[in-house]
Scaffold this active site. Structure first.
Site, short mmCIF file in Angstrom:
data_model
loop_
_atom_site.label_atom_id
_atom_site.label_comp_id
_atom_site.label_asym_id
_atom_site.label_seq_id
_atom_site.Cartn_x
_atom_site.Cartn_y
_atom_site.Cartn_z
N HIS A 185 0.83 -1.20 0.00
CA HIS A 185 0.00 0.00 0.00
C HIS A 185 0.87 1.26 0.00
O HIS A 185 1.66 1.48 0.91
CB HIS A 185 -0.89 -0.04 1.25
CG HIS A 185 -1.90 1.04 1.34
ND1 HIS A 185 -2.32 1.56 2.54
CD2 HIS A 185 -2.59 1.71 0.39
CE1 HIS A 185 -3.23 2.49 2.34
NE2 HIS A 185 -3.41 2.61 1.03
N HIS A 196 -0.91 10.95 -2.18
CA HIS A 196 -2.20 10.47 -1.69
C HIS A 196 -3.17 11.61 -1.41
O HIS A 196 -4.32 11.60 -1.86
CB HIS A 196 -2.02 9.63 -0.42
CG HIS A 196 -3.32 9.10 0.12
ND1 HIS A 196 -4.10 9.81 1.01
CD2 HIS A 196 -3.97 7.93 -0.11
CE1 HIS A 196 -5.18 9.10 1.30
NE2 HIS A 196 -5.12 7.96 0.62
#
Length: 276
Positions: A32, A73
């Site tokens: 991730h 992100h």
């Protein structure tokens, strides 16, 4: 400096033992935001470590003011750079390149930059060992960016390794129209499996639950890639029991914050089974 030496020592040691770890039947581990517990998330050092360790990874795509596809992100620059509360979409690519995207994690990564999508794909193409799984999480991309994304994946011949997910159904359809080879993924719960199969838009089923092997077999017969989305921190996402369950179900890959720990669990299981 000590931390950096330790980081690369861990990578080197892991490379030495990879032949003992990797088993063809094990799912592909997908880190991730890169190896985010060991390097700054969504940066080239985090991606480079994954590629050297034969681990896939997920990255997040946004767009700068002047249209560059970049890997970050959050919309805000505050958490992972020294750019303050500004939005990535309100600065240019040149401005983004002046920001430090590593010091927040550890001083040894000072000077690490926000990477572009093209830089990331260049790295993947140059450094990957065999096939892998790269999950492209599309956070904020305009119509021009959609075409650029597809063109870049074609330029680096990475259609077999990459898939796009988290975008709207409308964007997914546009991406498919741009190039049918681009694989489309989506988070799917158990109740919506049949509906998603009937729509026939998804190539990759990113399951949000631990599937039974029969469910995996059913999806595989439909020609789908089956992944388990177990991303996120904390004890609940660091469960050896869950890791063993999805391994037994024979999924294709698992998105996780803890790929190295999971690999150790699967390695021990393989050794135990080999000794029986």
């Amino acid at each position: 400096m000590k931390f950096q030496v330790f980081f690369y020592t861990v990578v080197a040691f892991s490379l030495m033992i990879i032949p003992q770890i990797m088993v063809a039947s094990d799912p592909v581990l997908i880190a991730h935001r890169g190896l985010l517990r060991h390097a700054p998330e969504n940066t080239l050092p985090a991606f480079r470590a994954c590629l050297d360790l034969r681990i896939g990874f997920e990255l997040d795509i946004r767009t700068t003011k002047d249209g560059e596809l970049v890997i970050i992100h959050d919309d805000s620059l505050a958490r992972t750079t020294n750019g303050g509360a500004r939005s990535i979409r309100n600065i240019t690519w040149a401005d983004a390149q002046q920001l430090d995207a590593g010091s927040w994690f550890d001083p040894v990564f000072a000077g690490t930059r926000i990477p572009s999508l093209e830089q990331s794909l260049q790295l993947i193409k140059a450094r990957k060992k065999g096939s892998t799984i790269i999950a492209l999480n599309i956070k904020q991309v305009n119509s021009e960016g959609e075409k650029k994304l597809v063109d870049l994946i074609e330029k680096y011949a990475l259609f077999d390794d990459c898939f796009a997910f988290d975008q709207s159904a409308a964007m997914s359809k546009r991406l498919k129209q741009l190039n049918p080879r681009l694989r489309i993924g989506q988070n799917v719960n158990r109740k919506s499996i049949d509906a998603r199969l009937q729509e026939n838009l998804l190539d990759v089923f990113l399951l949000t639950y631990i599937p039974e092997k029969a469910e995996v077999d059913h999806l595989r017969k439909q020609g789908k890639q089956i992944l388990f989305n177990f991303a996120g921190p904390g004890k609940a996402r660091r469960s050896p029991v869950a890791w063993e369950q999805v391994r037994a179900a024979r999924i294709d890959g698992m998105l996780t914050d803890y790929p190295l720990e999971c690999r150790q669990v699967w390695r021990r299981a393989n050794q135990d089974q080999g000794g029986k």
